[in-house]
Design an enzyme around this catalytic site. Sequence first.
Site, PDB file in Angstrom:
ATOM      1  N   LYS A  89       0.827  -1.208   0.000  1.00  0.00           N
ATOM      2  CA  LYS A  89       0.000   0.000   0.000  1.00  0.00           C
ATOM      3  C   LYS A  89       0.861   1.259   0.000  1.00  0.00           C
ATOM      4  O   LYS A  89       1.931   1.287   0.632  1.00  0.00           O
ATOM      5  CB  LYS A  89      -0.900  -0.050   1.237  1.00  0.00           C
ATOM      6  CG  LYS A  89      -1.886   1.090   1.420  1.00  0.00           C
ATOM      7  CD  LYS A  89      -2.713   0.846   2.687  1.00  0.00           C
ATOM      8  CE  LYS A  89      -3.748   1.914   2.930  1.00  0.00           C
ATOM      9  NZ  LYS A  89      -4.571   1.623   4.148  1.00  0.00           N
ATOM     10  N   SER A 131      -9.381   1.314   3.240  1.00  0.00           N
ATOM     11  CA  SER A 131      -8.590   2.146   2.347  1.00  0.00           C
ATOM     12  C   SER A 131      -7.492   1.386   1.611  1.00  0.00           C
ATOM     13  O   SER A 131      -6.857   1.931   0.704  1.00  0.00           O
ATOM     14  CB  SER A 131      -7.952   3.290   3.154  1.00  0.00           C
ATOM     15  OG  SER A 131      -7.056   2.783   4.130  1.00  0.00           O
ATOM     16  N   SER A 164      -9.657  -0.994   7.267  1.00  0.00           N
ATOM     17  CA  SER A 164      -9.076  -0.820   5.940  1.00  0.00           C
ATOM     18  C   SER A 164      -8.456  -2.068   5.333  1.00  0.00           C
ATOM     19  O   SER A 164      -8.097  -2.067   4.156  1.00  0.00           O
ATOM     20  CB  SER A 164      -8.031   0.302   5.972  1.00  0.00           C
ATOM     21  OG  SER A 164      -8.649   1.544   6.217  1.00  0.00           O
TER      22      SER A 164
END
Length: 689
Positions: free
Chosen positions: A90, A167, A193
């Site tokens: 990420k 996310s 997330s």
Amino acid sequence: KPASDRVALTDRPRARSGVRGGMALPGILAVGSAFGAYLLAKVRARGGAAKRRGVDPLGAFVDETEVPATPASSGDGAPRALESLRYAVKDIFQIEGRITGFGSPAWAETHKPARKTARAVAMLADAGATCVGVTHMDEFAYSVSGENAHYGTPRNPAAPGRIPGGSSSGSAVAVAASLNDVAFGLGTDSGGSVRVPAAHCGVFGFRPTHGAVSATGVVKFAPSMDTVGWFARDGETLRKVGDVLLKPRLGKVNVVRSPRDENDRDALSALPTKLLVLEDAMALSDPASQCGVASLCAALEDVFPPGQISRLDLGKHLLVLCPSLRTIQSRLPRGSGTGAGDEVTGLDALRFAFGKLMGGEVWASLGDWYTSRPFSERGDTGPDVRQRMDDASKVADDPTSLEICAKAREEARFALGTLLDGASDAAMALPTTPSAPPIVGADDASQDAWRKRTLALTCVCSLVGFPQVTVPLRAEKIDGPRGVSLVMGPGRDFALLRAAEKWGGRVAAAFPEMVDADAQFRSGDAGDQSPPVSHAEPSVSSSADGASRHLAGDAAGEPFKAEGNERFKAGAFEAAAASYGEALRAAGTRGSRRWRAIVFSNRAMARLKLGAYAEAEEDCVEAIKLDPKNVKAYLRRGAARAVSGNYLEALEDFESALRLEPRNRDARAEVSRMKNILGEADQIPDFDA
């Protein structure tokens, strides 16, 4: 790759940039040029969604920055834990020589290349894994939808046209679609997330105990909730990644379950032996999500025999034990909750505390930068995230509310600790998300309703810091993947990872059949299933005929009832429950309401003795429907609810019994005990003769 493509070739682990998409930048990058990397990141940030989404067909990757596995140092030639595995990371993790994007062009514009690589990424490199790309995320990680106003929404390969969840959206999509041959993906989870995109993209996901994995080199968001999590397509890989990332901090022996396990190095890995199904989480969820929990229970009935699966209304349990949470509930406006009629539930109060505390931490982490960034008038923050940042900026204006939320959090952590402390072999089971992922671009009302219900489920572990694993579930006849979660006490991460690896396949295999059975039941086509017992009196031509039929029904079932009583006295509780069932079948609807209520209540007593509390509660519900004055049914239902932690409902039952029989000492004692929350229910009245 040629030297001209390399960035910051200094210390291990190295980062290589392999950006595609026609971005020819001759002369910008030179070997070891941090300034060149900085310029490249600025160009990427300004390039917009079209250029940044050109790396892969699903828009999961920002770029193909590579962090190679470090050379093996062992002389025995034994393969390392993650040897040759490829993964995605990420865009919140720092990689030496690369600007961390944090889902925001403004962030990339105002930050320099990282000097060091995040500790978790370095650990994976040392274990033999190679990072093959950096993935998109929601702006500032301040969303769970996966939509980004600047770079678009990574396309969900498991549910086309629907959001991937966020996310950590890009990492979940990359794993689900095996983009760049990744075996796993690294993400972060503060408010859900990792868990939400894992469920929505149909992959395994894990949020560890808070602090169990190093977050050094990860952009701070809400530090007391931030965790490093990961995705995988199979339980074995999920567990292997955990072995690498968790072992340095958790070790193998920091939780001892009992004196006999004192020297047991696998104490942390012991699989759960008790299951608490969260009733209020189920009530928040749609039928397919509920089927996920039902599949777990059905597939593992050999693991969790009768008496080892109980139901728990977690919100009510917390409201009883958490005075500050009750204060929050009382202050929330009517109609703002997720309960029936938009009632504000215990989980809603917890969600409010979570939102306030997260907002305060986010502003403490990002507020100075956010207010001083140079592009605030150019719409550089997406509208949803801008509203959340504006709200976060005001949290400190109400210190009293913030203090109450902080107290509620500590009380909730203690209350959950009584159920799931590090020495407990119990696990909570709940749907990971309440429904299928919403459609991309859904209207605000739909998005808000989904977000509210989703955060009511995810906020629990976010606040108390307990670990949670998500097992993916798919079926042809539903509108998208689902996930079922297990939660254990702090430090029980290895146990959850083992459970996912060992049981994930069985649960997933049971899910389609459970969905089909639920659909048949809801459509009224139940096949050869036995019809439910009717609670309506049969139609009769006269009261005399009705009395005669009831007597005949009672007589038909009475021998089985008597047999059940004898078996109960002999301690053969399972056989007694079976006899009471035969009595109900023999009498059918011909039996009188009072007689059937007694038999249901007797069977409830037998099931209480067996520890089958959920089934006992159901029998008591039937008994009370038939005879609202059956005192023992109220007492027994109260006992079942108290053992399951539903103290408020148990108190209501005991008070109902006391109203019917004001001198009933059992009822009076239980009312007093519930009000003082002294312990488990062990005073269960005897059966009816």
